[in-house]
Every structure is written in structure tokens, then in C-alpha cells.
Design a protein around this motif. Sequence first.
Motif, PDB file in Angstrom:
ATOM      1  N   GLN A  18       0.828  -1.203   0.000  1.00  0.00           N
ATOM      2  CA  GLN A  18       0.000   0.000   0.000  1.00  0.00           C
ATOM      3  C   GLN A  18       0.866   1.257   0.000  1.00  0.00           C
ATOM      4  OE1 GLN A  18      -3.185   0.162  -0.429  1.00  0.00           O
ATOM      5  NE2 GLN A  18      -3.330   2.391  -0.205  1.00  0.00           N
ATOM      6  N   LYS A  28       2.311   1.739  -3.441  1.00  0.00           N
ATOM      7  CA  LYS A  28       1.301   2.275  -4.359  1.00  0.00           C
ATOM      8  C   LYS A  28       1.136   3.780  -4.155  1.00  0.00           C
ATOM      9  CE  LYS A  28      -3.443   1.436  -5.922  1.00  0.00           C
ATOM     10  NZ  LYS A  28      -4.670   0.623  -5.710  1.00  0.00           N
ATOM     11  N   GLU A  75       4.221   5.582  -5.551  1.00  0.00           N
ATOM     12  CA  GLU A  75       4.195   5.601  -7.009  1.00  0.00           C
ATOM     13  C   GLU A  75       3.251   6.691  -7.514  1.00  0.00           C
ATOM     14  OE1 GLU A  75       5.881   4.195  -9.262  1.00  0.00           O
ATOM     15  OE2 GLU A  75       6.858   2.458  -8.378  1.00  0.00           O
ATOM     16  N   THR A  76       2.074   6.770  -6.906  1.00  0.00           N
ATOM     17  CA  THR A  76       1.087   7.765  -7.343  1.00  0.00           C
ATOM     18  C   THR A  76       1.572   9.179  -7.059  1.00  0.00           C
ATOM     19  OG1 THR A  76      -0.717   6.193  -6.925  1.00  0.00           O
ATOM     20  CG2 THR A  76      -1.302   8.524  -7.081  1.00  0.00           C
TER      21      THR A  76
END
Length: 487
Positions: free
Chosen positions: A277, A280, A283-284
Motif C-alpha cells: 500500500q 502504491k 508511485e502515485t
Amino acid sequence: MDTFNQKIGDQGKYGFVKRSVLRNLLFSMLAFGLFVGLIFPPFARIILQTDRAYSPIFISLCVAAGLLVGVFNFFIFRRTVSRELSLIQKGMNHVNTNIADAEVMDDNCLSECTLKITSADIIGEIALSFNAMTEEIFKRLMLDGETRTLNTNLSHSVELIDVSKTILDRLASVMDAKAGLIYNSREDKLELLTHFGVDNTDTITNVFAARFGPIEKALKLGDILAYSQLDGWEWIGQSTPLGNFKPGSILLIPLLTKKQTVGIVILACGSQKPSPQQMKALETLRSSAAPYLDNSILHMKISELAAIDELTNILNRRFGLRRLKEEFSRSARHGLPLSAVMIDIDHFKDFNDTFGHNAGDAILKMVASTLQENLRAEDMLCRYGGEEFLISLSGAGMNDSAVFTERIRRAIETLRIQWGDQQLSVKISCGVATYPIIRASVCEELITAADKALYAAKEFGRNQTAFNNGEKILRYTELKLGEIKEK
């Protein structure tokens, strides 16, 4: 999407959607009850061995009992199953409401939308699937909210230091990092933009080559790389600015836009590597942050180009005066001395007339380069206009500025420029004024005082330095260094 919802709403409103599961279930239960009521008399005839099983009254009672059992079964099912389904529907409505207004999606909302598992059958499995779906939606909305917040904060400023600090703080918060640094990538070098949490700032590398160890790997692959102490720390002194600082784990986060690396974030985290999580989220957020950093770097480059005199490669007059105003405000605020030095190349017009403008340009470059080489990091040099230069000496009183100005005047006096088959020499005149000896209220008054001293130096015969003490203008030889009161 709105058109689709409108069509569905219109169908429901005008009765075009006719199918009802509960209605079909009721009809099915009644049909099953009727079927049971009709087949029960033959069974009764066989078992009881009596023709009264075929009597109209008995058949009617059997059919009525079958229908009654079907109705009761329907209501029992509806009460038992529909109650569970209504809880799922309520949770769906709650999620749908919060999706429409994602800003209110918080931890309380997640707990409110989570269903209790009350059965170990298909209903329980549906509830489990719904909870998993709700959690993923919650995570997605939270990440979208974080991204919106980051974009909003980044849009407030285009200054590189502000943007880089915002990016570093946001990425660090995802990992709860104890320390971090952010570098921008320029050619084959990484330049420090900002940092936090590193105790000994004297050991921080401001510029280092991006061709060592894991950092080179991260930049080449463009991937987020995580290292723990188990991976070994041999590379840390060579390819990171952290020196002897050894956290539990290190995260390398390249910032890319249009497949080009614009920077890298180095985070010192706890003992654990990032969870899926967290990866993620990183990365965003890095995808959203990289274009802002790229724009800020471009803005900085444009500002630098706008601030630099093209010929001499030093600040132009506009940005030089801006810097001097900042230094003057700081000096006035903290009671520090500030000296302004006006410099003019002697007989510069004769050089242009005799040897041409190219020779004049070469002399301007040489003088600017020599002046720049003799400045401290905190001093400022700009091309004031034509063959005139302006220097601000932060924290320098008249004694220090006198020594400095005479040193650079003599340094330039000894220089020679090879021009064709001739060696050209150049001399300069200098005028110095020092705050607060000059009781200036704005920096322009300090410049005017230095300019008057420069004019006097020209009058004294050129190739010398004159000093404005507020009452009169003195030659360098007239100064009694060490006895000047700089209050």
C-alpha cells in the motif's frame, strides 16, 4: 455516466423495468404450495387407502395449506434474508454518498461502511466481498485525496525550494521517515535542494556524481528501490550524502517526467521496507510531483537566464539591484555593515575606438571574471551598465572594503590581454560607500554615495579608489585603516 443514470431512473419511474426478485419468489412459493397441495391427495389415497382423499373438501384444504405454507415461507425468507441484504444496501448507499463527496471519506466512514459478518453462507461471503470492496474504495479515495492535496500545495508556488520541500515532506509522511533529502538531476550530477532530519549538516554532500551504486541503479531503472541493513551499507558513503548516518532502511525514489529523471528523493526510514500500500501511494505521489519539480527547475533556469548578463556572465543591473536591496534590508534589520563598491573601467571608450568593440568585449569579460574570482560566496557582483560594475560586500565595514577594493584594483592593473600581436592592459577606478557610516535609509542612497566616490576617483586622476565617509571623500592613502569608526 449521467445519461446512463438518467435512463435507469426513467425506466424505474415509468415502469419499464418489470422484473422483481421478491415478486418472482412469492409466485414461485405459491406455485410450489399449489403443486404440493395438488399432489398430496394421491399420496394420501395410497397411504390411507381411502377414497375420501379425493373429496373436493380435502383437495381444497390441501391446496389452501400448500398456498399458506408458500406464503409463510416467503415472509420468513424475506424477514431473514432481506434484513441481511438491507444492511448491505445501507452500506452501499453510505459508500456511494461518500464517493460523491470524497473529501469526507475518513476512518470513521470506513468503520461505518464495514458490515458485520453474521452468517457463514453466501450472505456472509457477500458481506466479506463488500467489506473488501469498501476497503479498496476507501484506500483509493484516500490516495486520491492525498494526491489532490499535494497538487494543491504544489500549485501555490513555482519556486524550486518551496516545491522541493513540499514534495519531500509529502513523500516522507507516507513512510513516516526520520530523515530525507531531495536532489535535482542536472546532467550527470545531483544537486541538493532541501533536506530534514540529518543531524550533522556539515557532512551533507551538496553536489555529487550520479554514477555510484544503488542510486545509479534507481536512476537508470526509474524504479523505487528499498534497502535495509541486511543489504549492506558499503555503498552509503560513496553514493549517498548521508555519510555515517545509518538508518534502519533507505528508500530511493526517482522522480521522472516524460521518461526523464528530474530528481531523486532519499528517505531514511524505520527497519521495515515499504508495504504494498505504501509503494502504491509513493508511485502515485511521485508521478504527480515530478512535473511540478520539472516546471520549477525550468522556471529557475529561465530566471537565471533573465538575471545573467549575456556578455560577462554575471548578474545584470536589474537583478543585481534586487539582491542589493535584500542585503540592505538584512543589514538594517540586524545592524550589520554593508559596503557598496562602484567600479568603472578607465578610458574604455579609447579601447573601443582604437581596437574595436570585440577588444572592448574581451576586456569586459576579463574584468568581470577577475572581480568574480575575488568575491566571497555572500558577496554580489553585477554589471551596472556599459563598463560599470557594482559590488555589494555583506558584513564588510570600510576597513575591510578598503583592503578588498585595493586588492582587486591592483590585480586588474597587472593583467594583460593578448589581442592580436599586442598586449592590452586595463585599469579601473573605484568608489566605496559603507552603511551605516553613510546614513542611508534605502539602498539607492548607498549607491549614490558610492557613485560620488567613483566620480571623485576619476577626478583624482583615475586608477585609484575613493571612499565616501558621509562628510567628505578620501583617497585610499588618506585612510587610517583600523581607526575608522563604523557605527
